[in-house]
Each structure stands twice: as structure tokens, then as C-alpha cells.
Design an enzyme around this catalytic site. Structure first.
Site, PDB file in Angstrom:
ATOM      1  N   GLU A 202       6.728  -2.899  -6.164  1.00 46.90           N
ATOM      2  CA  GLU A 202       6.854  -4.280  -6.614  1.00 46.90           C
ATOM      3  C   GLU A 202       7.561  -4.311  -7.969  1.00 46.90           C
ATOM      4  O   GLU A 202       7.329  -3.445  -8.826  1.00 46.90           O
ATOM      5  CB  GLU A 202       5.470  -4.913  -6.738  1.00 46.90           C
ATOM      6  CG  GLU A 202       5.467  -6.358  -7.199  1.00 46.90           C
ATOM      7  CD  GLU A 202       4.073  -6.883  -7.480  1.00 46.90           C
ATOM      8  OE1 GLU A 202       3.880  -8.117  -7.428  1.00 46.90           O
ATOM      9  OE2 GLU A 202       3.171  -6.065  -7.747  1.00 46.90           O
TER      10      GLU A 202
ATOM     11  N   LYS B 112       4.296 -12.849  -1.463  1.00 45.38           N
ATOM     12  CA  LYS B 112       3.007 -12.570  -2.081  1.00 45.38           C
ATOM     13  C   LYS B 112       2.190 -13.843  -2.242  1.00 45.38           C
ATOM     14  O   LYS B 112       2.673 -14.853  -2.753  1.00 45.38           O
ATOM     15  CB  LYS B 112       3.222 -11.898  -3.442  1.00 45.38           C
ATOM     16  CG  LYS B 112       1.944 -11.438  -4.134  1.00 45.38           C
ATOM     17  CD  LYS B 112       2.281 -10.725  -5.443  1.00 45.38           C
ATOM     18  CE  LYS B 112       1.031 -10.236  -6.162  1.00 45.38           C
ATOM     19  NZ  LYS B 112       1.367  -9.577  -7.456  1.00 45.38           N
TER      20      LYS B 112
ATOM     21  N   CYS C  78       0.384  -5.672  -3.995  1.00 45.72           N
ATOM     22  CA  CYS C  78      -0.388  -5.530  -5.222  1.00 45.72           C
ATOM     23  C   CYS C  78      -1.760  -6.216  -5.165  1.00 45.72           C
ATOM     24  O   CYS C  78      -2.646  -5.790  -4.444  1.00 45.72           O
ATOM     25  CB  CYS C  78       0.439  -6.034  -6.403  1.00 45.72           C
ATOM     26  SG  CYS C  78      -0.111  -5.387  -8.012  1.00 45.72           S
TER      27      CYS C  78
END
EC number: 3.5.1.12
Length: 479
Positions: A96, A196, A229
């Protein structure tokens, strides 16, 4: 040997017990590629990248200036792809924020964003059709890398999507901006994208109106899932993806800042692989000065990982990975027998040897025979939350500790006693520092000293053998 179980009186949304100890079978980050048995394994790579960052991410620059910086990172990506290709890698994962960096505002990141068509609507090979859409230079380079390396490629970039004022969610500037993972096939085709959902102090990006539950199929290992993440701590998309889409492999770009004792990258990645019986391909950025390191290829039985807070160098991890991972939880080993420590734990927990047949949900009538001489419970702050803990004394034993609706159980054995103090802790409540969200945590930690008040301090070294049992539910409150 340590076995931990969480048993909530209400269903758990995510099982993270055991995240907080060094993982079972972990390697020291050395590259490891055994002979490639095509029928049973595939070869994967993850790259921990010391990204070249903008010297001033708040400054407003041109698209050309942004591309110049991003191309420096993409040049490094291409070198890693070619190195991986020489070793037969079939899928590679990049981290990321590895291409564009971080700490932007919504306005300052705009020159770094590629236009992102929906792969569900548009079939597109950016390398072979570079002029089909404007502002897609990064996507084009990634697509060409996948072709050049003859491998599936997963990367993260910032993307933009125009919207109309008639859209009630459309931002005032007329566009959505997303933190996006992209997947390319070895032919360069844009297979899919994931936006995300659980942003972590990312003012430059928008949260998608709906959660993406993205899977993609490969010819070498079947179905993969993907998220980014902070997503790994939440039921949506992480747990729902595994529960509803039968995913055995997860690709996981991350820009993770380690915080001990509960939130170190390797701990979380490995615990997720063990708890769910899947393979996790995790790529982190490498900025030790920011506490950012920790990448790995994790299976339920072993890990190939890299974590270095001193060396500024990058690291490419390559490993052979089972197409059908064999988990420690609720699964039998190659001989058809349940893992002995797992069996013992279930027997003690249930009081009935037949309960081990149903490893995910233990339903037994006989009461559990927990240690009648249980040590005292105490409270200590850990990661800004008030944990309830019990000390782990003696050479072996079994303990439990509860908070609100969550109970954690521990079966432990150690070859020798030491002067170190360990504790089993539980927290079930609202976390309010560096974000506000409801969490349920079981944690086995080494304390900073011999006093109860030291439990929760940052400790960098301790090694335990782990086995897990979990109870997965669908409580939407919990990460």
C-alpha cells in the site's frame, strides 16, 4: 505449547487471539524457494518497498511532476518483477502507498491519481490499449510489468472516479478518490480492483458507498481475496470475504506502522492466516524511522517473513505455497489425525473427548474443569485500553479470563520456568484512541517486568508455540 480460545456469550465478529505473540514456525526473512511441485504448490512473492516519497506531500504539483516521482518507484517495482520472474514466481504483491506515498491532502494527491474504470463493466488491457482512457499511466506500467514477468501482479495506487451532483454521495469537487488495489493477470488484463473501506486517517481518500468484496481466480491456485491494511481488523470486508466466498488465499497490500504489544504487522498477518486456515501474502512498505516494516508469506503452518527496524534496504520474499492450505484449526493433518495440542485443548475445554470432532463450535454438556487454584485477575492498560488479565504462573496449566461478553481460555506448557511474567488478557469494549471502534481482544503477552503494572508495555522479544480455536460470528460492531 500454547492454546488460546475465545468464547463469547455473544458471537465474536473477528477472532484475533494470539495475534500478539511471535508466530508459529516463523522464519527470519530469508528467501525460501523449494523445488516447485506444480500439482500441489504455487510460487508467490511479496516485496517490502522503501518507497521514494514526495518531499512535500502538501504541495500542489503538476501531473507530470507526480508521474516523475511515481515512475521512480515503478522502476524499482519492475526490477523486482524481473528478479521474481527468474525464480518462477506466479503472483507478486506490492505494498500500500508504495507508488505515490502518503500524508497528502485531498487536493495535493489529485495529480497522483489514475482514472479507474470498473473492471466489472469494462474489459481492458492497459498495456495493449494505452490510449483508451486518459490519466492511466500508472495502470499501463503495471499492466506491462505483469506481461513482462508473466505473472499475476497486485499493486496499490490512488484512483479517481468522476461523479455527478445528482449522486447524493458525490463530494463537492465532483469526484471520488479511492485507495485502490489492482490485480493484473499475467497477460496484462485488469482483472479486478478493490477500494479500501476502513481508512486510517486518510483525508485524501473517500470511503466507497458499498463495501467491496473482491475475489479473483487464478489458473495456478484457484480463488484469491483481497483487502488493504486496516481492513484486516474488521469484519467487513475481511471476515465476510472468507466466510461467504470460500477464499483460501488473500493478497494484502499494507502500509503498517508497528505498535507493540498488540499491533505488530507480522503478528497480525500470521495470526490471521492461522486463525482462518488460509494463506496470506502481505507486502508492507519499509520505513523503519516511521515504524513501518513487516511483510510475509504466511500459511497456517509456517511463515516466510521480513521485519527489520534498522536496515533501510528493501526485501523480496519468495516462497512455495500450498494450493490447499492445511490449517491448525478444525482441520486434520496429512495423516488424518487432529493436531495433538489442539485435541488436548478441546478435551480440557469441553470435558468430553468426543467434542474435538467439532472444532469450530464446541457444544458439550459436561462443565469445563478449569484450574480451581486460579491466579488473581488484575487490570492494566494496554494500547490505551483497560484490559482484564490473569498471570500465567507455573510450568503448565489452563486459565480463563472474562470481560463483558468475551471469555478467553488458555492451555499452556513450557519446557522450563523463567523469571519472565506472562499474562492472559481480555478486552471487550470501545477503543477511543487513534480512532473509535468496538473491539474484542484475547492476548497472551509478556510483561515488561515482574509487576502486574508492567503488563502491556512494549516488549520486542518472546517466542511461544501457538495453536488456536475460534468462534466466528457476524457482530457488525467489531473489527
Amino acid at each position: 505449547m500454547v492454546c488460546i480460545m475465545s468464547g463469547a456469550r455473544s458471537k465474536l465478529a473477528l477472532f484475533l487471539c494470539g495475534c500478539y505473540v511471535v508466530a508459529l514456525g516463523a522464519h527470519t526473512g530469508e528467501e525460501s524457494v523449494a523445488e516447485h511441485h506444480e500439482a500441489e504448490y504455487y510460487v508467490a512473492a511479496v516485496y517490502e518497498h522503501p518507497s521514494i516519497l514526495s518531499p512535500n506531500p502538501l504541495a500542489l504539483i503538476s501531473r507530470q511532476e507526480a508521474l516523475e516521482l511515481m515512475n521512480q518507484n515503478l522502476d524499482i517495482y519492475e526490477q523486482q518483477v524481473m528478479t521474481a520472474a527468474q525464480k518462477g514466481v506466479q503472483i507478486i504483491v506490492f505494498p500500500e502507498d508504495g507508488i505515490h506515498g502518503f500524508n497528502f491532502t485531498r487536493t495535493s494527491i489529485y495529480p497522483f491519481l489514475d482514472f479507474m474504470p470498473s473492471p466489472q463493466v469494462v474489459g481492458w488491457n492497459p498495456c495493449l490499449e494505452p490510449r483508451r482512457f486518459n490519466d492511466t499511466e500508472v495502470l499501463q506500467r503495471l499492466s506491462c510489468m505483469a506481461i513482462k514477468g508473466d505473472m499475476f501482479l497486485v499493486a496499490n495506487l490512488g484512483t479517481k472516479q468522476p461523479c455527478h451532483s445528482s449522486d447524493p454521495g458525490c463530494p463537492n469537487d465532483g469526484r471520488y478518490q479511492f485507495n485502490t488495489n489492482v490485480v493484473f493477470s499475467n497477460k496484462g488484463t485488469l482483472v479486478d480492483r478493490y477500494r479500501k473501506h476502513n481508512l486510517y486517517f486518510e483525508a485524501a481518500f473517500d470511503v466507497p458507498l458499498n463495501v467491496d468484496h473482491i475475489t479473483f481466480d487464478t489458473p495456478f491456485a484457484g480463488r484469491f481475496g483481497i483487502f488493504t491494511c486496516f481492513d484486516i481488523l474488521f469484519f467487513d470486508p475481511a471476515v465476510r470475504l472468507l466466510r461467504d466466498y470460500k477464499v483460501k488465499h488473500v493478497v494484502y497490500p499494507t502500509a503498517w506502522m508497528n505498535q507493540l504489544p498488540l499491533l505488530a504487522a507480522i503478528e497480525i498477518q500470521k495470526a490471521f492466516a492461522v486463525a482462518f486456515g488460509i494463506n496470506v501474502l502481505a507486502a508492507n512498505v519499509h520505513h523503519p524511522v516511521l515504524g513501518m516494516t513487516g511483510s510475509g508469506i504466511h500459511t497456517p503452518l509456517e511463515s516466510f517473513w521480513y521485519h527489520d527496524m534498522e536496515n533501510p534496504e528493501s526485501h523480496l520474499i519468495i516462497a512455495q505455497v500450498a494450493k490447499n492450505p492445511v490449517g491448525l484449526i478444525g482441520a486434520e493433518n496429512a495423516t488424518g489425525e487432529t493436531d495433538p495440542s489442539h485435541s488436548k485443548f478441546l478435551k480440557i475445554l469441553s470435558g468430553d473427548p468426543y467434542c474435538e470432532k467439532d472444532a469450530q463450535e464446541v457444544h458439550c454438556d459436561e462443565a469445563t474443569k478449569w484450574n480451581m487454584n486460579a491466579p488473581p485477575t488484575f487490570h492494566s492498560e494496554m494500547m490505551y485500553d483497560n484490559f482484564t488479565l490473569v498471570p500465567v504462573w507455573g510450568k503448565e496449566g489452563y486459565l480463563h479470563v472474562c470481560s463483558n461478553g468475551l471469555c478467553c481460555y488458555l492451555l499452556y506448557e513450557r519446557p522450563t520456568l523463567s523469571e519472565e511474567l506472562y499474562a492472559l488478557g481480555v478486552f471487550d469494549g470501545l477503543h477511543t484512541v487513534h480512532g473509535t471502534y468496538y473491539i474484542q481482544v484475547c492476548a497472551l503477552v509478556r510483561c515488561g517486568g515482574l509487576g502486574f503494572g508492567t503488563c502491556g508495555q512494549e516488549i520486542t522479544e518472546y517466542f511461544l508455540y501457538l495453536s488456536f480455536v475460534s468462534d466466528l460470528g457476524d457482530d457488525p460492531r467489531s473489527p
